[in-house]
Scaffold this motif. Structure first.
Motif, short mmCIF file in Angstrom:
data_model
loop_
_atom_site.label_atom_id
_atom_site.label_comp_id
_atom_site.label_asym_id
_atom_site.label_seq_id
_atom_site.Cartn_x
_atom_site.Cartn_y
_atom_site.Cartn_z
N CYS A 43 0.57 -68.21 10.92
CA CYS A 43 1.71 -68.61 11.74
C CYS A 43 1.57 -70.09 12.05
O CYS A 43 0.53 -70.70 11.79
N TYR A 72 10.06 -62.54 10.74
CA TYR A 72 10.50 -63.25 11.94
C TYR A 72 11.13 -62.26 12.91
O TYR A 72 11.58 -61.17 12.54
N VAL A 129 5.06 -62.36 2.00
CA VAL A 129 5.87 -61.73 3.04
C VAL A 129 6.27 -62.77 4.08
O VAL A 129 5.44 -63.58 4.51
N PHE A 130 7.53 -62.74 4.46
CA PHE A 130 8.03 -63.60 5.54
C PHE A 130 8.57 -62.71 6.65
O PHE A 130 9.40 -61.83 6.40
N LEU A 155 4.75 -73.26 7.07
CA LEU A 155 5.37 -72.23 6.24
C LEU A 155 5.31 -72.66 4.78
O LEU A 155 5.81 -73.73 4.43
N TRP A 187 -2.58 -63.13 7.18
CA TRP A 187 -1.37 -63.55 7.89
C TRP A 187 -1.59 -64.91 8.53
O TRP A 187 -2.68 -65.22 9.00
N TRP A 191 3.79 -65.25 8.31
CA TRP A 191 3.92 -65.10 6.86
C TRP A 191 2.58 -64.76 6.23
O TRP A 191 1.52 -65.00 6.80
N TYR A 192 2.67 -64.18 5.05
CA TYR A 192 1.49 -63.81 4.28
C TYR A 192 1.76 -64.28 2.85
O TYR A 192 2.45 -63.62 2.09
N GLU A 193 1.22 -65.43 2.49
CA GLU A 193 1.44 -65.97 1.16
C GLU A 193 0.56 -65.23 0.16
O GLU A 193 -0.62 -65.01 0.40
N LEU A 212 7.80 -69.51 0.40
CA LEU A 212 8.49 -68.57 1.30
C LEU A 212 9.55 -69.24 2.16
O LEU A 212 10.30 -68.56 2.87
N CYS A 262 7.59 -66.21 14.23
CA CYS A 262 7.55 -66.21 12.77
C CYS A 262 6.10 -66.09 12.30
O CYS A 262 5.19 -66.64 12.91
#
Length: 221
Positions: A135, A73, A70-71, A99, A133, A125-127, A103, A123
């Protein structure tokens, strides 16, 4: 709250996706016959869904849900972290540091560019497989904000129904039925009673078509 506090309260991806889809459907109904500020696009790209918010005043967020993670922003146009603080736009230091490559393409997506630049103040993200999560190493001085303190309230509140009601009653300036909101947030099949309780002006057929488009069950009759 900065992005560092935000990532501590964001739901897991599947829960967040379900909540974004429900909020978008609720907003579609309550905003009728106008357009909603919250949206959800199933298969925005093959196998990738997109949730978004645009308040019409220069603030927005987008959340991309894909097989690699998930990305997320957001852009708060009054934030001290705005790229517009510089004569030549520049991201706040650390915003995108770390990041994942899997993603990174989303920060370059044409849909998220304004005059060829990715306008963002927050911003995260959840790789997939990373277990949480993340940042970048963003630092904000006391009194500075990146927009995380309010942009995502509707997705992180301890009372999801009240969070939507608070948004909708302020934004659309009319009361919103809590029972119907709770039903949608719990994933109940959409029916005429629920739509009528949320809006006296919404077309059930139009709402049902939108619900089908995002994979929401619609009750017969």
């Amino acid at each position: 709250m900065s992005v560092h506090e935000l990532i501590a309260v964001l739901p897991e991806p599947q829960e967040l996706r379900a909540h974004c889809r429900a909020v978008a459907l609720l907003d579609t109904i309550v905003s009728a016959p106008g357009g909603p500020s919250h949206t959800f696009v199933a298969d925005w790209r093959p196998g990738v869904d997109l949730a978004g918010m645009d308040n019409g005043s220069g603030d927005q967020y987008d959340i991309v849900f894909g097989p690699d993670g998930v990305f997320l922003y957001g852009f708060d146009h009054e934030s001290e972290a705005s790229p517009w603080r510089e004569d030549e736009r520049a991201h706040w230091p650390g915003l995108l540091d770390g990041l994942p490559e899997s993603l990174a393409e989303f920060a370059q997506a044409p849909e998220f560019q304004f005059d060829g630049f990715f306008d963002a103040t927050v911003c995260a993200w959840y790789e997939a497989g990373a277990g949480g999560w993340r940042c970048g190493p963003v630092e904000l001085a006391e009194g500075e904000t990146d927009g995380a303190d309010w942009l995502f309230d509707i997705l992180t509140g301890s009372d999801p129904a009240q969070a939507f009601i608070d948004f909708a009653e302020e934004y659309y300036e009319r009361p919103v039925d809590r029972e119907a909101v709770e039903a949608v947030l719990k994933g109940a099949p959409l029916d005429r009673r629920m739509v009528a309780a949320l809006s006296a002006t919404a077309s059930f057929d139009a709402v049902a078509a939108r619900a089908h488009a995002v994979g929401w069950a619609v009750a017969d009759g």
